[in-house]
Design a protein around this motif. Structure first.
Motif, mmCIF file in Angstrom:
data_model
loop_
_atom_site.group_PDB
_atom_site.id
_atom_site.type_symbol
_atom_site.label_atom_id
_atom_site.label_comp_id
_atom_site.label_asym_id
_atom_site.label_seq_id
_atom_site.Cartn_x
_atom_site.Cartn_y
_atom_site.Cartn_z
ATOM 1 N N THR A 93 -39.749 -90.007 -30.144
ATOM 2 C CA THR A 93 -39.400 -91.060 -29.184
ATOM 3 C C THR A 93 -40.527 -92.079 -29.028
ATOM 4 N N ALA A 94 -41.720 -91.609 -28.691
ATOM 5 C CA ALA A 94 -42.833 -92.526 -28.444
ATOM 6 C C ALA A 94 -44.051 -92.081 -29.241
ATOM 7 N N TRP A 95 -44.966 -93.011 -29.433
ATOM 8 C CA TRP A 95 -46.216 -92.723 -30.136
ATOM 9 C C TRP A 95 -47.291 -92.322 -29.133
ATOM 10 N N PRO A 96 -47.803 -91.096 -29.190
ATOM 11 C CA PRO A 96 -48.941 -90.748 -28.332
ATOM 12 C C PRO A 96 -50.184 -91.521 -28.782
ATOM 13 N N SER A 97 -51.110 -91.732 -27.854
ATOM 14 C CA SER A 97 -52.365 -92.383 -28.217
ATOM 15 C C SER A 97 -53.118 -91.519 -29.219
ATOM 16 N N GLY A 98 -53.833 -92.141 -30.122
ATOM 17 C CA GLY A 98 -54.602 -91.368 -31.085
ATOM 18 C C GLY A 98 -54.877 -92.128 -32.363
ATOM 19 N N LEU A 99 -55.409 -91.423 -33.335
ATOM 20 C CA LEU A 99 -55.755 -91.980 -34.642
ATOM 21 C C LEU A 99 -54.734 -91.496 -35.665
ATOM 22 N N TYR A 100 -54.157 -92.423 -36.408
ATOM 23 C CA TYR A 100 -53.124 -92.111 -37.389
ATOM 24 C C TYR A 100 -53.544 -92.620 -38.772
ATOM 25 N N ARG A 101 -52.941 -92.004 -39.784
ATOM 26 C CA ARG A 101 -53.126 -92.519 -41.130
ATOM 27 C C ARG A 101 -51.840 -92.341 -41.923
ATOM 28 N N GLN A 102 -51.676 -93.203 -42.915
ATOM 29 C CA GLN A 102 -50.507 -93.153 -43.796
ATOM 30 C C GLN A 102 -50.900 -93.740 -45.146
ATOM 31 N N GLU A 103 -50.482 -93.104 -46.201
ATOM 32 C CA GLU A 103 -50.827 -93.597 -47.526
ATOM 33 C C GLU A 103 -49.969 -94.806 -47.870
ATOM 34 N N VAL A 104 -50.640 -95.881 -48.254
ATOM 35 C CA VAL A 104 -49.960 -97.119 -48.628
ATOM 36 C C VAL A 104 -50.540 -97.591 -49.956
ATOM 37 N N PHE A 105 -49.711 -97.658 -50.983
ATOM 38 C CA PHE A 105 -50.141 -98.072 -52.318
ATOM 39 C C PHE A 105 -51.343 -97.251 -52.802
ATOM 40 N N GLY A 106 -51.274 -95.940 -52.575
ATOM 41 C CA GLY A 106 -52.292 -95.047 -53.101
ATOM 42 C C GLY A 106 -53.552 -94.926 -52.265
#
Length: 221
Positions: A93-106
């Motif tokens: 539902t919602a994004w908790p506060s924090g540090l995120y990462r996601q692979e984009v173009f390797g």
């Protein structure tokens, strides 16, 4: 005047790291000998470069505003302060506060979420920005053989690392790479004066935890 004695130390790094550069140490009796050695080596002579670097450190902060991770793209991971690693995050539902990462173009793209806004960051700085004041990520211990002396050991908690500017400042205190604790896997930088350690911790928005008593084992490392 005798020629100064020059020692080269070959540093062997871990196999999963980039090769560490060799360090050159010079024995000298006065400033003239040291200046002569610098000329022979073809390098500029800089007095206490670690102090100059520490004075130039800027307190880290989130980058410019950015977009959130892409739903339906590569797996989204969120930093877990307890395990000190990224784990897969399932958004509902919602994004908790924090540090995120996601692979984009390797390559991993890092983003901070705070007060319904997203900000660009990187791995090393993002961890410190979201850390609490009680996380004790950075510690300093005086030399156990001479507690009254200025140099000591800067200890960075397992699972986190220093950003490049801070790492260069403390690395120049010895000219050698850091050591990894045998049991706790903390990263240890030797010969770091307390004021340099405090400058590094302050630039990373962290209090400097002082280890004034030592015990058995690795003495807190």
């Amino acid at each position: 005047m005798d020629d100064p004695v020059v020692h080269t130390v070959r540093v062997v790094g871990a196999t999963h790291h980039f090769p560490s550069p060799s360090a050159i140490f010079v024995e000298y009796r006065d400033g003239d000998e040291l200046r002569s050695a610098a000329r022979r080596l073809g390098v500029p002579l800089v007095h206490e470069p670690w102090r100059q670097l520490s004075e130039s450190l800027v307190r880290i902060k989130p980058g410019v505003e950015t977009s959130p991770p892409v739903r339906g793209g590569a797996p989204i991971e969120k930093w877990d302060a307890q395990s000190r690693r990224f784990t897969v995050f399932e958004i509902r539902t919602a994004w908790p506060s924090g540090l995120y990462r996601q692979e984009v173009f390797g390559r991993f793209r890092y983003a901070l979420h705070s007060q319904d806004k997203w900000y660009k960051t990187n791995h090393a700085e993002g961890v410190y920005i979201i850390a609490g004041q009680n996380d004790e990520l950075i510690r300093w211990r005086p030399d156990p053989t001479d507690p009254a002396s200025a140099p000591g050991t800067l200890i960075v908690d397992n699972g986190v690392s220093l950003p490049d500017p801070q790492r260069r400042a403390v690395g120049l205190c010895t000219g050698l790479g850091p050591k990894i604790g045998k049991h706790s896997r903390n990263t240890r930088y030797d010969n770091v004066p307390r004021d340099i350690a405090e400058a590094v911790a302050n630039s990373l928005r962290q209090p400097l935890t002082l280890l004034l008593e030592t015990s058995g084992g690795e003495n807190g490392i």
